[in-house]
Design an enzyme around this catalytic site. Structure first.
Site, mmCIF file in Angstrom:
data_model
loop_
_atom_site.group_PDB
_atom_site.id
_atom_site.type_symbol
_atom_site.label_atom_id
_atom_site.label_comp_id
_atom_site.label_asym_id
_atom_site.label_seq_id
_atom_site.Cartn_x
_atom_site.Cartn_y
_atom_site.Cartn_z
ATOM 1 N N HIS A 100 0.877 -1.178 0.000
ATOM 2 C CA HIS A 100 0.000 0.000 0.000
ATOM 3 C C HIS A 100 0.908 1.220 0.000
ATOM 4 O O HIS A 100 1.639 1.454 0.963
ATOM 5 C CB HIS A 100 -0.921 -0.004 1.212
ATOM 6 N N ASP B 78 1.451 5.019 0.092
ATOM 7 C CA ASP B 78 1.129 6.428 0.329
ATOM 8 C C ASP B 78 2.283 7.253 -0.232
ATOM 9 O O ASP B 78 3.419 7.123 0.222
ATOM 10 C CB ASP B 78 0.978 6.693 1.831
ATOM 11 N N ASP C 213 -7.782 1.755 2.000
ATOM 12 C CA ASP C 213 -7.620 2.537 3.228
ATOM 13 C C ASP C 213 -8.360 3.863 3.163
ATOM 14 O O ASP C 213 -7.996 4.811 3.854
ATOM 15 C CB ASP C 213 -6.130 2.780 3.495
ATOM 16 N N HIS D 211 -5.354 9.994 0.380
ATOM 17 C CA HIS D 211 -6.000 10.316 1.652
ATOM 18 C C HIS D 211 -5.062 10.983 2.652
ATOM 19 O O HIS D 211 -5.479 11.909 3.354
ATOM 20 C CB HIS D 211 -6.657 9.069 2.265
#
Length: 908
Positions: free
Chosen positions: A14, A16, A126, A352
């Site tokens: 994941h 980010d 997420d 996010h």
């Protein structure tokens, strides 16, 4: 244990782009991770696939450093080893606009296809809650399944999965249904997306590892297919996975272990899902949990970032794209590539951890730069295209009036007809010069041979009430396409007036008439003042009265409804973090109720009046010294004992309340000089409505939400997301509060149905898994907020109020032109439409077909009719979110089902 259990191990990370480190620090780790992945593919033929987190920007970021590896990535994608798309970035769904969510899907599809394959999976690992219309968006894009991590089951600190009662689904598999009835197969990461990370190779470690992980997966699985996610946030590639899976096969021969992909897993899953799977409808926001970890308070972290995002999104989808579409209809090329570049630059702020404001301080200067870059591209495109449109407008009706006329076009691209107060700068006596001439002499010549006397008229020759400010002689320049830059001097006037009738998706023409002998009649009809007392503003529809403490009462003259004592400010302590608001134990709000305010009239013109209110509110300067110690030692925010300090600071709030002559709502702008840390500021709007449900603008819907939380809810706060507005209503009475980049509200459980909108939240730490101090998130110094108060009478009348709310953030676009002949009339609509209960979303040009693409969505559960008004018949067709041609439109009326998102292609 059953002998037919299949364990699907899916490798992923994941990613980010920026979070607890700034972008480039994460970027370096990405390059290292991708290098390792490519090496593993090359050297381990049993390492079968890797899921690239559902976002194509990972490959874009990698190719910044290694552009020569593009073909290798394409080959891996074509071979099914790299799963690419369907998104460009993994966005926060609630803090990005409806059209931004669509562009994200469109660009992700386009980029993924360029690599050779496309993952048709709605991937939301997420997201801090999931939008209610996700299933409809995915279904329109040909996607039949979605996976997500939040919104159903409780997820706590550091993404720890927690138990909670009353789950929407007893299984990790469920049917996820949009308000219109569209469905996808939903798959919840019931044990998070790291439940198969770092699989041991040592049999002594592998046995207890698998006993635990398999039992947890089986607990929630409705089929024999168990999902194990081999990765986590920024997780390095497990290079010995093949050996680890071989050990698992030897230890647990009753299971089939495969290094799988989402395509393979979902294909087999769909064959075995039971017929009685539960159905979860609409938004997934974790409302059946204790309420502490929905992370909704990211909607109020770093509000200035949200405000920039709102400006950027609005500029692209409500101004640049429609105006480029108008110009395209008139022969100008549509700037697909530049608009995509602007959208991509903006969307790099939409992950996010970025747009939610829950990253370290170093992230946000770069975000501001991206916003600035994207908006500069959009403004440049708009400037060029409105100029090309203006050149084709016939303005000969202004010939022979006064000494000279300076026509200009006022564009309305909100999607709704209406009125608005605008300000424009008009240039007169423009005098170009070259390098051989003296600019000082040129400026003096312009000053001596021009003046600021005159009047303003509309396209029908009627005088328009206005105010004018002479800005004197100023420098300007033009950049022609066929020659060198052209500098000039010109006298500049600033005009402010109310345009009372602006067509839908079109323009109206006005002109400044220079005239030294201006008659009273030419100045416009005399109008009564909107100021009816030193503390009261009033037009034909509304009256707003200011109380001594700066609160105000709004009277809706149409219904006789009174909304009393609204606009009180509430300040509380906040010892939480960027994710979560936490009021200190026993802390009592400090409000402006009863606090004497300075009140004065600051504007009294024929078209608008305004009253300025100044509050000086003494609040604690910060939290006490315990908070710093608790943060440093990672005391959970729920266990903190910090209080607000005894030292006080003065919070100065300067509020300007304005009412336009044709205004349907009261406009408010607050300038906040924030000297304090660790606190939250909200503005309160008692609606006088006690309703079990309320409505909030969200993604392609006005979501219906419960005012009172579920029994499982423990958090004293019940804040929620909104895009543009929130509405509390009952029969014959309703109140809409619309904001610009204000995304957090709460409907209080009091006797007054009070809407509380957060306008400032100041915190000093990121939160989550470590100690990351964020002093810039205290938002010290100047902050601003704008909102609009729109009363209505409930029922279907709310849709009209919503239209005014949607118009509120959309700026008008202005372009000066010449007195000229042209093929376009002085007033024109490029896209006129009718439809009860419909919201307009966007107008652009299809890249594939070159047609107008226009989108609406039905705000009601009832079917309604859309009528597109054209001067002459033209072919139209039903399209979808990806702008594909579906079926022809037959007849003049288009039926739009309840809560349906409808995209129509129009052949220009």
């Amino acid at each position: 244990m059953s002998s037919n259990k299949v364990v699907h191990v899916i490798s992923h990370t994941h990613w980010d782009r920026e979070w607890y480190m700034p972008y480039e620090a994460h970027h370096v780790k990405l390059i290292e991770n991708m290098d390792t992945l490519l090496h593993t593919f090359a050297n381990d033929p049993e390492y079968r696939s890797f899921y690239l987190d559902g976002q194509t920007i990972i490959l874009e970021d990698y190719l910044q450093v290694y552009p020569e590896k593009r073909e290798l990535l394409c080959q891996l994608s074509r071979d099914g080893k790299l799963s690419v798309g369907p998104w460009y970035v993994l966005q926060d769904e609630f803090l990005t606009s409806s059209e931004a969510n669509v562009r994200n899907l469109q660009i992700g599809h386009k980029d993924a296809a360029a690599f050779g394959s496309l993952s048709k999976l709605g991937y939301f690992p997420d997201s801090f809650g999931n939008m209610g219309q996700a299933a409809q968006l995915l279904a329109q894009a040909g996607i039949s399944s979605a996976v997500f991590g939040r919104g159903v089951k409780a997820t706590g600190f550091n993404n720890k999965v927690e138990e909670s009662s009353g789950l929407e689904s007893p299984f990790s598999e469920l049917h996820w249904e949009a308000p219109d009835g569209s469905r996808v197969l939903g798959i919840l990461f019931a044990n998070w997306y790291n439940n198969g990370m770092e699989i041991p190779v040592d049999p002594l470690l592998a046995k207890p590892y698998w006993e635990h992980r398999l039992a947890m997966a089986e607990r929630y699985a409705s089929t024999p297919h168990l999902l194990l996610m081999n990765g986590c946030d920024h997780q390095p590639v497990q290079t010995d996975l093949t050996a680890a899976l071989q050990v698992a096969r030897e230890l647990f021969p009753e299971y089939t272990f495969i290094h799988s992909s989402f395509d393979a897993y979902i294909k087999q899953l769909q064959q075995d899902v039971p017929p009685d799977l539960s159905v979860t409808r609409g938004e997934l926001r974790g409302q059946r949990t204790d309420g502490w970890f929905t992370l909704v308070n990211t909607a109020s972290a770093r509000i200035p970032i949200k405000q920039l995002n709102q400006q950027n999104q609005t500029l692209l989808e409500k101004v640049a794209e429609p105006i480029a579409a108008f110009a395209h209809q008139l022969g100008q090329p549509y700037p697909h590539a530049l608009l995509q570049y602007a959208w991509k630059t903006l969307m790099q702020n939409h992950p996010h951890d970025s747009i939610c404001g829950c990253s370290v301080d170093e992230v946000y200067p770069e975000m501001k730069t991206r916003f600035a870059k994207s908006m500069e591209v959009a403004r440049s495109l708009v400037k060029e295209r409105v100029a090309s449109i203006a050149k084709q407008v016939d303005t000969t009706d202004f010939t022979g009036l006064g000494e000279s006329a300076a026509p200009f076009l006022l564009f309305n691209t909100s999607g709704y007809a209406g009125a608005g107060v605008v300000t424009i700068e008009v240039e007169l006596a423009q005098r170009f010069f070259d390098q051989s001439e003296d600019p000082v002499a040129i400026a003096r010549h312009v000053c001596e041979n021009s003046h600021a006397e005159g009047y303003l008229i509309d396209a029908n020759g009627q005088p328009v009430a206005h105010t004018m400010e002479d800005l004197g002689v100023r420098f300007g320049y033009q950049l022609p396409n066929d020659r060198f830059r052209q500098p000039y001097m010109a006298r500049t006037l600033r005009l402010t007036f109310e345009a009372r009738e602006l067509p839908t998706m079109g323009y109206a023409t006005f002109a400044w008439i220079s005239d030294r002998t201006v008659s009273t009649a030419a100045r416009g009809a005399q109008m009564t003042s909107l100021v009816t007392s030193p503390s009261t503003l009033e037009n034909d529809l509304l009256q707003v009265s200011i109380e001594a403490d700066g609160s105000y009462t709004v009277l809706d003259k149409r219904s006789g409804q009174l909304f009393e004592r609204i606009g009180i400010y509430e300040n509380t302590g906040d010892i939480g973090n960027e994710y979560i608001f936490k009021q200190p134990n026993g802390d009592l709000p400090i409000t402006t109720r009863g606090l004497q305010a300075d009140i004065r009239i600051v504007e009294d013109t024929p078209y608008r009046a305004a009253i300025q209110i100044t509050h000086r509110l003494d609040i604690p300067k910060q939290a006490d010294e315990r908070l710093a110690k608790e943060i440093a030692t990672m005391v959970s925010f729920r266990e903190r004992q910090a209080q607000r300090s005894k030292e006080l600071a003065t919070l100065v709030i300067q509020t300007t309340i304005s009412l336009d002559r044709s205004g349907q709502g009261v406009r408010v702008r607050a300038v906040i000089d924030n000297p304090a840390s660790d606190h939250r500021l909200r503005v309160l709007f008692p609606s006088g409505v006690q309703a079990a449900i309320h409505y909030a603008d969200s993604i392609f819907e006005v979501a219906e939400r419960q005012t009172v939380p579920a029994p499982e809810w423990e958090n004293p706060s019940h804040c929620q997301h909104m895009q543009t507005f929130v509405d509390v209503q009952e029969e014959n009475r309703g109140l809409v509060i619309a904001g610009k980049g204000l995304n957090e509200y709460e409907v209080l459980q009091d006797d007054l149905g009070t809407i509380a909108v957060t306008i400032l939240r100041a915190v000093g730490e990121l939160g989550d898994w470590g100690v990351f101090l964020t002093p810039d998130a205290q938002c010290l110094g100047r902050n601003e907020a704008e909102w609009m108060i729109i009363p209505h009478t409930g029922g279907a009348d709310r849709f009209e109020a919503y239209r005014h709310a949607y118009q509120f953030p959309v700026p008008h676009t202005i372009c000066q032109t010449d007195v000229q002949e042209g093929s376009l009339p002085p007033i024109h609509s490029f896209l006129a439409w009718e439809g009860t209960g419909l919201a307009f979303s966007n107008l652009k040009i299809s890249e594939e077909r070159g047609d107008f693409i226009a989108r609406w969505y039905n705000l009601s559960r009832n079917s309604t009719e859309l009528r597109i008004l054209r001067d002459s018949p033209c072919p139209m067709y039903h399209s979808d979110i990806l702008e594909k041609h579906r079926t022809e439109v037959s007849g003049e009326i288009i039926q739009v089902g309840g809560y349906k998102i409808t995209t129509i292609g129009i052949l220009a």
